[in-house]
Design a protein around this motif. Structure first.
Motif, mmCIF file in Angstrom:
data_model
loop_
_atom_site.group_PDB
_atom_site.id
_atom_site.type_symbol
_atom_site.label_atom_id
_atom_site.label_comp_id
_atom_site.label_asym_id
_atom_site.label_seq_id
_atom_site.Cartn_x
_atom_site.Cartn_y
_atom_site.Cartn_z
ATOM 1 N N LEU A 178 8.538 28.485 14.448
ATOM 2 C CA LEU A 178 8.838 29.829 14.957
ATOM 3 C C LEU A 178 7.697 30.779 14.625
ATOM 4 O O LEU A 178 6.928 30.539 13.698
ATOM 5 C CB LEU A 178 10.127 30.361 14.312
ATOM 6 N N SER B 283 7.217 34.884 13.803
ATOM 7 C CA SER B 283 7.955 36.134 13.578
ATOM 8 C C SER B 283 7.534 37.188 14.586
ATOM 9 O O SER B 283 6.358 37.281 14.943
ATOM 10 C CB SER B 283 7.672 36.665 12.174
ATOM 11 N N ARG B 284 8.518 37.952 15.030
ATOM 12 C CA ARG B 284 8.202 39.071 15.930
ATOM 13 C C ARG B 284 8.843 40.334 15.383
ATOM 14 O O ARG B 284 9.808 40.275 14.638
ATOM 15 C CB ARG B 284 8.730 38.767 17.338
ATOM 16 N N TRP C 41 10.977 43.630 14.888
ATOM 17 C CA TRP C 41 12.358 43.940 15.253
ATOM 18 C C TRP C 41 12.362 45.234 16.050
ATOM 19 O O TRP C 41 11.667 46.177 15.646
ATOM 20 C CB TRP C 41 13.193 44.095 13.975
ATOM 21 N N HIS D 78 20.028 39.997 16.508
ATOM 22 C CA HIS D 78 19.785 38.615 16.054
ATOM 23 C C HIS D 78 20.242 37.599 17.086
ATOM 24 O O HIS D 78 19.537 36.652 17.405
ATOM 25 C CB HIS D 78 20.503 38.392 14.706
ATOM 26 N N ARG E 46 15.134 32.314 22.091
ATOM 27 C CA ARG E 46 14.283 31.250 21.550
ATOM 28 C C ARG E 46 14.706 29.873 22.038
ATOM 29 O O ARG E 46 14.097 28.871 21.660
ATOM 30 C CB ARG E 46 14.326 31.285 20.021
ATOM 31 N N LEU F 62 24.947 42.838 2.187
ATOM 32 C CA LEU F 62 23.615 43.329 1.845
ATOM 33 C C LEU F 62 23.087 44.234 2.963
ATOM 34 O O LEU F 62 22.393 45.207 2.718
ATOM 35 C CB LEU F 62 22.682 42.128 1.648
ATOM 36 N N ILE F 63 23.450 43.904 4.211
ATOM 37 C CA ILE F 63 22.995 44.703 5.347
ATOM 38 C C ILE F 63 23.787 46.006 5.436
ATOM 39 O O ILE F 63 23.246 47.053 5.760
ATOM 40 C CB ILE F 63 23.093 43.872 6.645
ATOM 41 N N LEU G 286 16.243 32.781 12.893
ATOM 42 C CA LEU G 286 15.355 33.848 12.444
ATOM 43 C C LEU G 286 14.420 33.316 11.361
ATOM 44 O O LEU G 286 14.806 32.466 10.566
ATOM 45 C CB LEU G 286 16.140 35.033 11.879
ATOM 46 N N THR G 287 13.202 33.844 11.328
ATOM 47 C CA THR G 287 12.267 33.450 10.277
ATOM 48 C C THR G 287 12.555 34.275 9.021
ATOM 49 O O THR G 287 13.339 35.235 9.054
ATOM 50 C CB THR G 287 10.825 33.715 10.715
ATOM 51 N N ARG H 118 10.491 36.305 7.554
ATOM 52 C CA ARG H 118 10.029 37.675 7.771
ATOM 53 C C ARG H 118 11.022 38.466 8.620
ATOM 54 O O ARG H 118 11.269 39.654 8.383
ATOM 55 C CB ARG H 118 8.654 37.634 8.451
ATOM 56 N N GLU H 119 11.602 37.807 9.640
ATOM 57 C CA GLU H 119 12.524 38.524 10.522
ATOM 58 C C GLU H 119 13.807 38.941 9.796
ATOM 59 O O GLU H 119 14.425 39.950 10.160
ATOM 60 C CB GLU H 119 12.841 37.669 11.745
ATOM 61 N N HIS H 120 14.195 38.186 8.775
ATOM 62 C CA HIS H 120 15.344 38.626 7.985
ATOM 63 C C HIS H 120 15.024 39.963 7.303
ATOM 64 O O HIS H 120 15.873 40.853 7.239
ATOM 65 C CB HIS H 120 15.718 37.569 6.944
ATOM 66 N N GLU I 97 12.725 42.073 8.430
ATOM 67 C CA GLU I 97 12.602 43.048 9.525
ATOM 68 C C GLU I 97 13.981 43.600 9.877
ATOM 69 O O GLU I 97 14.161 44.798 10.088
ATOM 70 C CB GLU I 97 12.000 42.380 10.769
ATOM 71 N N LEU I 98 14.954 42.696 9.955
ATOM 72 C CA LEU I 98 16.339 43.093 10.265
ATOM 73 C C LEU I 98 16.842 44.073 9.212
ATOM 74 O O LEU I 98 17.431 45.110 9.533
ATOM 75 C CB LEU I 98 17.216 41.840 10.327
ATOM 76 N N MET I 99 16.594 43.724 7.939
ATOM 77 C CA MET I 99 17.038 44.583 6.846
ATOM 78 C C MET I 99 16.399 45.970 6.974
ATOM 79 O O MET I 99 17.057 46.992 6.775
ATOM 80 C CB MET I 99 16.633 43.913 5.527
ATOM 81 N N ALA J 66 14.951 41.156 0.139
ATOM 82 C CA ALA J 66 15.924 41.809 1.019
ATOM 83 C C ALA J 66 16.712 42.859 0.245
ATOM 84 O O ALA J 66 16.961 43.961 0.738
ATOM 85 C CB ALA J 66 16.860 40.765 1.621
#
Lengths: 512, 207
Positions: free
Chosen positions: A274, A276-277, A279, A291, A298, A357-358, B92-93, B95-97, B99-101, B144
């Protein structure tokens, strides 16, 4: 008896002596009696079904039926490849695989099980083949020929899958066979094979015998080759397949099919490369829901395959499916497609640590996450209904939605809108499926004359589809009754879909 | 004098009939780093779960930000909990985790690039989290938890899987968090991490 065989037998005998009690004469009697009862009960309807196959059949239905059969065999091969197909129980893989025991003897039991699977699947395929081609004469011999062809196909296919585990070059042959089947399905569906089907259906017995014996010989060669190369399957391949089987067994024992999708999903992504892109900047709930969108983007291949499945209800209609089955296929298919867009909700339901956590509220998160499954289900159902209305005029004798669409006036061409409007209700149902708790085994067991029925798994399986049925009631009724004017159903479906989705988000978002 | 972030009074927790926490009295002020120490089974993780509102008390009182902890969005907006490894989102990679956070929280504490750098993940950014080593996954979890804004950080054995060098770095990262006014409560077996913190033992009555 040779040395290595004795040791595998000794190990198995030891394990048996420590495990459950050995089968007694009573157990064997019960098993034989059960089989005899099944044969007695099914014998009459089966023979009735088979004699009903005598005589020529409609070439359009034959084309659609052949397409369905080709898809079924391709699915069988795909499942075989996904499973292994040669695998050991997880405990055997841990304790016996990495030992000096004779590998082929160790795998012998698995090979026998694969043989039985090939036989059963082959018999089903053979009967299907006869149903598709019909039998203008000599029903008995044609049945034998079809069964031989069916069993040869499945046994040969499984042998190819086993050889695929041995070396990657055979893997290419397997992929080629699956691709050829898919092409065959498409060509059969397009009606190009009509002449071939007619010739095949009325082929003389000698030609059938030649085809059957040729297929049997080719299949026997493949099976022999697979059997001799059983001990050359790399340990790593076997261990991987067996670990998967262990997960499957655990998931089956605890009846938590959700665990299966986790394993499959995690394995798939671990093998992917993968990049990374960034967000996108979205409001918090939509940033979280993004997500699912990114994950789906993908897997363009999977999306294309899903889009292609929208043609299946139309194929089923051409093969002579009744309106009830077509409606069920459209709604169940759309629900399955909606589920592709709910993996984030499923993860958070199984393990809410990341969700905490989010820190996005449950209600906004659910509402934002409903958008993708609603779109997927709506577009798929709309496509499937459009394909259904386009496909059916080819078979005027089949009473389906299109017979009405062709004749009706205003609003009748809007079947696809009905599919689109069913999206929100199906999204709510898919989210309900994603959020359901594991099977509750403490629920009561119903004792019926046919045997005990545990209600826990039933309730589990109904959680989600229940909401889909409720939310898509206007669509379901329209599909069953084929009204001349669709407008009232469109309005009812729009209202019902919105109410069900909003109600679900409001109610589930409140619960903790 | 600031109001305390956490207060517990005569906190009692029984699990399966066994008393795990007894008469625990604890007060934590803003900006404090508290290390909950003690042998296995002494109730460290249970205390953290109580503070996060995930384990109801058998008796006694727990107050976080002046009220009983609630498992809702408002609470988790202020509290970052890191216990066992979370389930990563498929597809998700690493890094993307992060990014999401960063995208979900209006004012993240640091940029994704800074977090990748601080937690030594830059080279593994494109890997799915499950392809990382145990220590790298733990660093991703910590990144995170520390990237997002929070008032209270609850950590259960943050040193799990980390090498000695990164444990030292973590002490500094937690100190920086506390300097910004954040409060840390962590259960730990690491003497280095505990050394810079006020140490309490759930087994010691009235700690």
């Amino acid at each position: 008896m040779s040395g290595p065989e004795a040791s595998v037998r000794t190990v198995r005998a030891y394990l048996r002596s420590r495990g459950r009690a050995p089968a007694t004469m009573i157990d064997r009697y019960a098993a034989v009696f059960g089989l005899a009862m099944i044969a007695a009960v099914l014998g009459h309807p089966l023979s009735g079904l088979l004699t009903g196959l005598a005589g020529p059949i409609d070439p359009v239905r034959a084309g659609a039926g052949a397409a369905l059969l080709a898809l079924a065999v391709a699915g069988f091969l795909a499942a075989a490849r996904a499973a292994g197909p040669v695998l050991l129980p997880a405990a055997d893989a841990s304790w016996l695989l990495l030992s000096p025991l004779n590998r082929r003897h160790l795998l012998g039991r698995t090979a026998r099980a694969l043989g039985v699977i090939a036989l059963v699947a082959g018999v089903l395929l053979g009967v299907g083949l006869l149903a598709v081609l019909g039998a203008p004469d000599q029903l008995g011999w044609r049945l034998v020929g079809a069964l031989v062809l069916g069993v040869s196909a499945t046994a040969g296919g499984l042998a190819l899958a086993v050889l695929g585990q041995v070396s990657p070059s055979w893997q290419i042959w397997l992929t080629g066979a699956m691709a050829a089947l898919l092409v065959l399905a498409v060509v059969a569906m397009s009606g190009q094979l009509r002449t071939v089907m007619t010739i095949a259906a009325s082929a003389p017995l000698t030609a059938l015998a030649a085809a059957a014996s040729g297929a049997a010989m080719l299949s026997a060669l493949l099976v022999r080759r697979a059997w001799t190369s059983l001990d050359r399957i790399p340990t790593r391949t076997l261990a991987n397949a067996s670990t998967r089987a262990g997960h499957v067994a655990r998931a089956t024992v605890s009846l938590d099919p959700g665990a299966l999708t986790w394993i499959a999903e995690d394995n798939r992504w671990r093998a992917r490369r993968l990049a990374s892109r960034r967000w996108p900047s979205l409001p918090a709930p939509f940033a979280l829901a993004w997500h699912d969108w990114r994950k789906l983007a993908r897997t363009p291949g999977r999306l294309a395959a899903v889009a292609a499945t929208a043609a299946l209800p139309a194929v089923l209609a051409q093969a002579g499916g009744p309106p009830g089955a077509l409606g069920a296929a459209v709604l169940a298919g759309a629900l399955a497609v909606a589920s592709l867009g709910t993996s984030g909700a499923r993860r958070d339901a199984d393990n809410p640590a990341l969700a905490r956590l989010i820190g996005v509220g449950r209600r906004p998160a659910l509402a934002a996450r409903a958008a993708l499954p609603a779109l997927l289900a709506g577009v798929w159902a709309a496509t499937a209904l459009t394909a259904l209305t386009l496909a059916v005029p080819a078979t005027p004798q089949t009473a389906t939605v299109a017979t009405v669409t062709a004749t009706a006036t205003a609003g009748a061409g809007a079947w696809w809108v009905l599919g689109l409007l069913a999206g929100p209700a199906l999204a709510a149902a898919a989210l309900r499926m994603a959020g359901r708790a594991p099977v509750d085994h403490s629920m009561p067991v119903l004792d019926t004359p046919g045997g005990a029925i545990p209600t826990g798994p039933l309730f589990w399986a109904a959680t989600g589809p229940d909401l889909a049925l409720l939310g898509c009631l206007p669509t379901a009724i329209a599909l069953l009754t084929q009204p001349a004017v669709l407008t009232p159903f469109l309005i009812a479906q729009a209202v019902m879909g919105a109410v069900v989705l909003m109600g679900y988000v409001w109610r589930t978002g409140r619960m903790r | 004098m600031h109001d305390p972030i956490i207060t517990t009074d005569n906190l009692m927790v029984e699990l399966g009939g066994n008393p795990v926490l007894r008469n625990l009295r604890l007060t934590v002020s803003p900006g404090e780093i508290v290390a909950v120490v003690g042998p296995n089974g002494s109730g460290k993780s249970t205390l953290l779960r109580c503070l996060a509102g995930l384990q109801p008390a058998t008796s006694g009182e727990i107050r976080v930000f002046g009220e009983p902890p609630a498992d809702d969005a408002a609470f988790w907006g202020r509290v970052a909990l890191l216990a066992d490894e979370p389930a990563w989102y498929p597809g998700l990679t690493a890094r993307e985790h992060l990014e999401l956070m960063g995208a979900v929280h209006a004012r993240p504490r640091m940029t994704v690039d800074a977090a990748m750098e601080a937690f030594a993940l830059t080279e593994r950014g494109d890997a799915p989290p499950l392809n990382l080593s145990t220590g790298q996954r733990q660093r991703l979890c910590l990144a995170a938890a520390l990237l997002r804004p929070s008032t209270l950080l609850l950590l259960d054995e943050p040193e799990r899987g980390l090498d000695a060098a990164f444990r030292d770095r973590l002490t500094g990262l937690l100190a920086a968090y506390a300097d910004e006014g954040g409060t840390v409560v962590m259960a730990t077996h690491d003497e280095g991490l505990a050394a810079g913190a006020r140490q309490i033992s759930p087994a010691g009555v009235g700690a």
